[in-house]
Design a protein around this motif. Structure first.
Motif, mmCIF file in Angstrom:
data_model
loop_
_atom_site.group_PDB
_atom_site.id
_atom_site.type_symbol
_atom_site.label_atom_id
_atom_site.label_comp_id
_atom_site.label_asym_id
_atom_site.label_seq_id
_atom_site.Cartn_x
_atom_site.Cartn_y
_atom_site.Cartn_z
ATOM 1 N N GLY A 30 0.819 -1.216 0.000
ATOM 2 C CA GLY A 30 0.000 0.000 0.000
ATOM 3 C C GLY A 30 0.848 1.260 0.000
ATOM 4 N N GLY A 31 0.569 2.156 0.934
ATOM 5 C CA GLY A 31 1.380 3.356 1.085
ATOM 6 C C GLY A 31 1.296 4.325 -0.075
ATOM 7 N N GLY A 32 0.110 4.465 -0.680
ATOM 8 C CA GLY A 32 -0.053 5.400 -1.788
ATOM 9 C C GLY A 32 0.414 4.852 -3.129
ATOM 10 N N ARG A 33 0.766 3.580 -3.165
ATOM 11 C CA ARG A 33 1.165 2.952 -4.431
ATOM 12 C C ARG A 33 -0.091 2.569 -5.209
ATOM 13 N NH1 ARG A 33 4.609 1.742 -0.461
ATOM 14 N NH2 ARG A 33 6.821 1.983 -0.900
ATOM 15 N N PRO A 34 0.037 2.402 -6.531
ATOM 16 C CA PRO A 34 -1.135 2.016 -7.330
ATOM 17 C C PRO A 34 -1.620 0.609 -6.988
ATOM 18 C CG PRO A 34 0.850 2.004 -8.681
ATOM 19 C CD PRO A 34 1.248 2.553 -7.338
ATOM 20 N N SER A 35 -2.864 0.345 -7.291
ATOM 21 C CA SER A 35 -3.420 -0.999 -7.132
ATOM 22 C C SER A 35 -3.699 -1.516 -8.530
ATOM 23 C CB SER A 35 -4.704 -0.944 -6.293
ATOM 24 O OG SER A 35 -5.238 -2.231 -6.158
ATOM 25 N N TRP A 36 -2.703 -2.183 -9.122
ATOM 26 C CA TRP A 36 -2.786 -2.650 -10.492
ATOM 27 C C TRP A 36 -3.051 -4.149 -10.536
ATOM 28 C CZ3 TRP A 36 2.508 -0.097 -11.824
ATOM 29 C CH2 TRP A 36 2.338 1.265 -12.063
ATOM 30 N N THR A 37 -3.801 -4.573 -11.534
ATOM 31 C CA THR A 37 -3.987 -5.998 -11.776
ATOM 32 C C THR A 37 -2.748 -6.540 -12.492
ATOM 33 O OG1 THR A 37 -4.945 -5.679 -13.970
ATOM 34 C CG2 THR A 37 -6.492 -5.686 -12.077
ATOM 35 N N GLN A 38 -2.631 -7.845 -12.503
ATOM 36 C CA GLN A 38 -1.533 -8.494 -13.209
ATOM 37 C C GLN A 38 -1.556 -8.124 -14.699
ATOM 38 O OE1 GLN A 38 -0.024 -13.090 -13.834
ATOM 39 N NE2 GLN A 38 -1.667 -12.695 -12.411
ATOM 40 N N ALA A 39 -2.736 -8.112 -15.311
ATOM 41 C CA ALA A 39 -2.857 -7.763 -16.736
ATOM 42 C C ALA A 39 -2.394 -6.325 -16.985
ATOM 43 C CB ALA A 39 -4.290 -7.962 -17.211
ATOM 44 N N LYS A 40 -2.763 -5.404 -16.102
ATOM 45 C CA LYS A 40 -2.355 -4.004 -16.234
ATOM 46 C C LYS A 40 -0.837 -3.887 -16.127
ATOM 47 C CE LYS A 40 -2.927 0.593 -15.883
ATOM 48 N NZ LYS A 40 -3.325 1.398 -17.008
ATOM 49 N N ILE A 41 -0.253 -4.625 -15.190
ATOM 50 C CA ILE A 41 1.199 -4.595 -15.000
ATOM 51 C C ILE A 41 1.909 -5.107 -16.255
ATOM 52 C CG2 ILE A 41 3.089 -5.695 -13.708
ATOM 53 C CD1 ILE A 41 1.165 -5.460 -11.218
ATOM 54 N N ASP A 67 10.435 3.710 -11.686
ATOM 55 C CA ASP A 67 9.003 4.014 -11.721
ATOM 56 C C ASP A 67 8.589 4.593 -10.367
ATOM 57 O OD1 ASP A 67 6.210 4.083 -11.843
ATOM 58 O OD2 ASP A 67 6.099 2.252 -13.058
ATOM 59 N N GLN A 68 8.474 5.905 -10.316
ATOM 60 C CA GLN A 68 8.199 6.610 -9.055
ATOM 61 C C GLN A 68 6.890 6.172 -8.403
ATOM 62 O OE1 GLN A 68 10.506 8.732 -7.547
ATOM 63 N NE2 GLN A 68 11.736 7.800 -9.158
ATOM 64 N N ARG A 69 5.953 5.662 -9.192
ATOM 65 C CA ARG A 69 4.671 5.222 -8.631
ATOM 66 C C ARG A 69 4.857 4.041 -7.682
ATOM 67 N NH1 ARG A 69 2.037 4.490 -14.480
ATOM 68 N NH2 ARG A 69 4.094 3.534 -14.677
ATOM 69 N N LEU A 70 5.889 3.228 -7.914
ATOM 70 C CA LEU A 70 6.105 2.034 -7.103
ATOM 71 C C LEU A 70 6.769 2.329 -5.764
ATOM 72 C CD1 LEU A 70 7.365 -0.483 -9.821
ATOM 73 C CD2 LEU A 70 5.020 -0.101 -9.013
ATOM 74 N N LYS A 71 7.522 3.444 -5.696
ATOM 75 C CA LYS A 71 8.280 3.777 -4.478
ATOM 76 C C LYS A 71 9.071 2.558 -4.026
ATOM 77 C CE LYS A 71 4.461 6.661 -2.963
ATOM 78 N NZ LYS A 71 3.497 6.843 -1.884
ATOM 79 N N MET A 72 9.956 2.094 -4.906
ATOM 80 C CA MET A 72 10.626 0.815 -4.721
ATOM 81 C C MET A 72 12.122 0.938 -4.934
ATOM 82 S SD MET A 72 9.789 -2.572 -6.998
ATOM 83 C CE MET A 72 8.500 -3.336 -6.040
ATOM 84 N N GLY A 73 12.868 0.226 -4.117
ATOM 85 C CA GLY A 73 14.294 0.077 -4.326
ATOM 86 C C GLY A 73 14.550 -1.304 -4.891
ATOM 87 N N THR A 74 15.560 -1.437 -5.749
ATOM 88 C CA THR A 74 15.920 -2.739 -6.315
ATOM 89 C C THR A 74 17.432 -2.890 -6.276
ATOM 90 O OG1 THR A 74 16.058 -1.870 -8.573
ATOM 91 C CG2 THR A 74 13.938 -2.807 -7.897
ATOM 92 N N MET A 75 17.876 -4.125 -6.171
ATOM 93 C CA MET A 75 19.311 -4.373 -6.177
ATOM 94 C C MET A 75 19.564 -5.839 -6.483
ATOM 95 S SD MET A 75 21.973 -3.163 -3.300
ATOM 96 C CE MET A 75 23.716 -3.424 -3.467
ATOM 97 N N VAL A 76 20.686 -6.102 -7.143
ATOM 98 C CA VAL A 76 21.125 -7.460 -7.449
ATOM 99 C C VAL A 76 22.123 -7.873 -6.367
ATOM 100 C CG1 VAL A 76 22.322 -8.924 -9.118
ATOM 101 C CG2 VAL A 76 20.828 -7.078 -9.919
ATOM 102 N N PHE A 77 21.929 -9.085 -5.823
ATOM 103 C CA PHE A 77 22.837 -9.630 -4.818
ATOM 104 C C PHE A 77 23.415 -10.929 -5.357
ATOM 105 C CE2 PHE A 77 19.884 -6.998 -2.521
ATOM 106 C CZ PHE A 77 20.688 -6.349 -1.598
#
Length: 169
Positions: A30-41, A67-77
């Motif tokens: 949640g937290g103000g992120r979009p609520s997208w369906t799998q098809a929309k994604i 993608d600022q809408r996701l408010k997400m960090g990503t990293m490869v380990f």
């Protein structure tokens, strides 16, 4: 919070685990992120897919982080033998792209259970299942389940616990 109260999401086809996981993650975090369906994604990120509908890992890391809408960090380990319990897997669910022991690339959403274990939202259920009819399920797994291949990709909610959303000044 018990994330297992949020209904699991089954992947629509063999290669849409990433879209099912992101759709579930958005609902859970949640937290103000979009609520997208799998098809929309799948439509939003269609340019980052290979010919079979799988998300190209290098594109996912950049696309989800940017993608600022996701408010997400990503990293490869790097794996194998990563000390996964030291990675940024806090109380909030984290998407993890990993090489399954059978050799294929896959994604789950995980969060802590007990030391050395995590709960996961597994979108490839029932197995073998029928495209468009999978429901997904929750499974408790050892962290070592994710420790095959050359690396894992984690995608987590920003700000991560203990991290400020205010830039250093």
């Amino acid at each position: 919070m018990s994330y297992r109260t949020i209904p699991s999401i089954g992947q629509m086809h063999e290669n849409s685990c990433w879209a099912a996981c992101l759709a579930w993650w958005l609902k859970a975090v949640g937290g103000g992120r979009p609520s997208w369906t799998q098809a929309k994604i799948m439509e939003i990120y269609r340019r980052s897919l290979d010919g079979d509908g799988a998300m190209i890992p290098e594109y996912m890391v950049q696309a989800w982080r940017n993608d600022q809408r996701l408010k997400m960090g990503t990293m490869v380990f790097k794996t194998p033998h990563a000390t996964l319990d030291r990675l940024p897997i806090g109380p909030t669910p984290v998407c993890i792209a990993f090489k399954h022991v059978t050799g294929f690339a896959h994604m789950n959403v995980i969060w802590p259970s007990e030391p050395g274990k995590v709960w996961c939202m597994e979108p490839y259920w029932p197995f073998p299942g029928v495209n468009g009819k999978r429901t997904g399920r929750f499974v408790e797994r050892e962290l070592d389940h994710y420790n095959y291949g050359d690396n894992v990709i984690l995608a987590w909610a920003n700000p991560f616990e203990g991290e400020s959303s205010t830039p250093p000044g």
